[in-house]
Design an enzyme around this catalytic site. Structure first.
Site, PDB file in Angstrom:
ATOM      1  CG  HIS A   1      -2.209   0.711   1.020  1.00 37.10           C
ATOM      2  ND1 HIS A   1      -2.583   1.799   1.787  1.00 37.10           N
ATOM      3  CD2 HIS A   1      -3.209   0.524   0.123  1.00 37.10           C
ATOM      4  CE1 HIS A   1      -3.759   2.235   1.385  1.00 37.10           C
ATOM      5  NE2 HIS A   1      -4.168   1.483   0.375  1.00 37.10           N
TER       6      HIS A   1
ATOM      7  CG  ASP B   1      18.888  11.242 -10.047  1.00 41.18           C
ATOM      8  OD1 ASP B   1      18.840  10.239 -10.781  1.00 41.18           O
ATOM      9  OD2 ASP B   1      18.799  12.404 -10.482  1.00 41.18           O
TER      10      ASP B   1
ATOM     11  CE  LYS C   1      -1.641   4.714  -1.307  1.00 45.94           C
ATOM     12  NZ  LYS C   1      -2.331   4.493  -0.005  1.00 45.94           N
TER      13      LYS C   1
END
Length: 231
Positions: A176, A183, A178
């Site tokens: 779940h 870089d 996000k």
């Protein structure tokens, strides 16, 4: 690079008592690669060399001034490398396109690698940015939830088809997260799903930071998940 080589680098620069543009560039490049103790050594040796020159001919004011100018340039160049960059953290909110715009900007500015760990990806505008990074030759890796792969509009199958390295969780529970890493130095994290509704309808947030501790922590977790879902 050992201390003798560092010493030789400075002595070549002090020979004409000037630090030209090329020498400044090389000194910056060298300083950026060296650990803090060697940067301190370079700075201290610059003081020693300037002192030696001034003591060798104490009555020659022009040479004394030239020595001081050279020393000032060396110290400023090394200090610019040694100074830690200012911590930058920003927050973005939805509905509205602030989160979307920031993620696209971060993808486009990435130079080496992109790591995306998100529950679902169905906003073509963001999946196209991931694909663009892949086409530019960046090291791209994506982790997503196995159940969301089959949602209508999911862009996961397309990314797999086009060769983007992508792993899915294989548990009865949801992956779940996000978050994304750019870089290995910038983190984007929040409730914001990479979907159209996250931009148009939902109350969402996205925090972007270059805090080294947070970046390191999320990077370590990404690697752990990548290994876990690659078995």
């Amino acid at each position: 690079m050992d201390f003798a080589e560092l010493d030789r680098t400075l002595r070549e620069s002090v020979a004409d008592l000037t630090l030209d543009a090329q020498e400044k560039f090389e000194l910056r490049e060298l300083g950026a690669k060296l650990p803090a103790d060697r940067v301190r050594y370079l700075r201290n040796r610059a003081f020693d060399m300037a002192r030696e020159l001034m003591l060798a001919q104490p009555s020659q004011t022009p040479q004394t001034l030239d020595s001081l100018r050279w020393l000032e340039q060396v110290v400023k160049t090394l200090d610019a490398v040694a100074e830690p960059p200012a911590l930058v953290s920003s927050a973005f909110f939805a509905p509205g396109d602030a989160c979307l715009r920031k993620l696209r900007e971060l993808c486009r500015s990435a130079k080496r690698r992109l790591e995306v760990c998100v529950y679902t990806i169905s906003d073509d505008r963001l999946s196209e940015e991931i694909l663009a990074c892949h086409k530019r030759g960046l090291e791209v890796r994506v982790i997503s939830d196995n159940d969301k792969r089959y949602d209508e509009g999911s862009d996961v199958p397309r990314m797999i088809e086009l060769g983007v390295p992508l792993r899915l969780d294989d548990s009865p529970y949801h992956m779940h997260h996000k978050f994304a890493l750019f870089d290995g130095r910038v983190l984007a994290n929040g409730s914001f799903n990479w979907t159209r509704s996250a931009t148009t309808s939902n109350e969402e947030n996205l925090v972007v930071t270059d805090d080294a501790n947070l970046v390191r922590s999320f990077s370590g977790h990404f690697e752990a998940l990548w290994d876990k879902f690659g078995r």
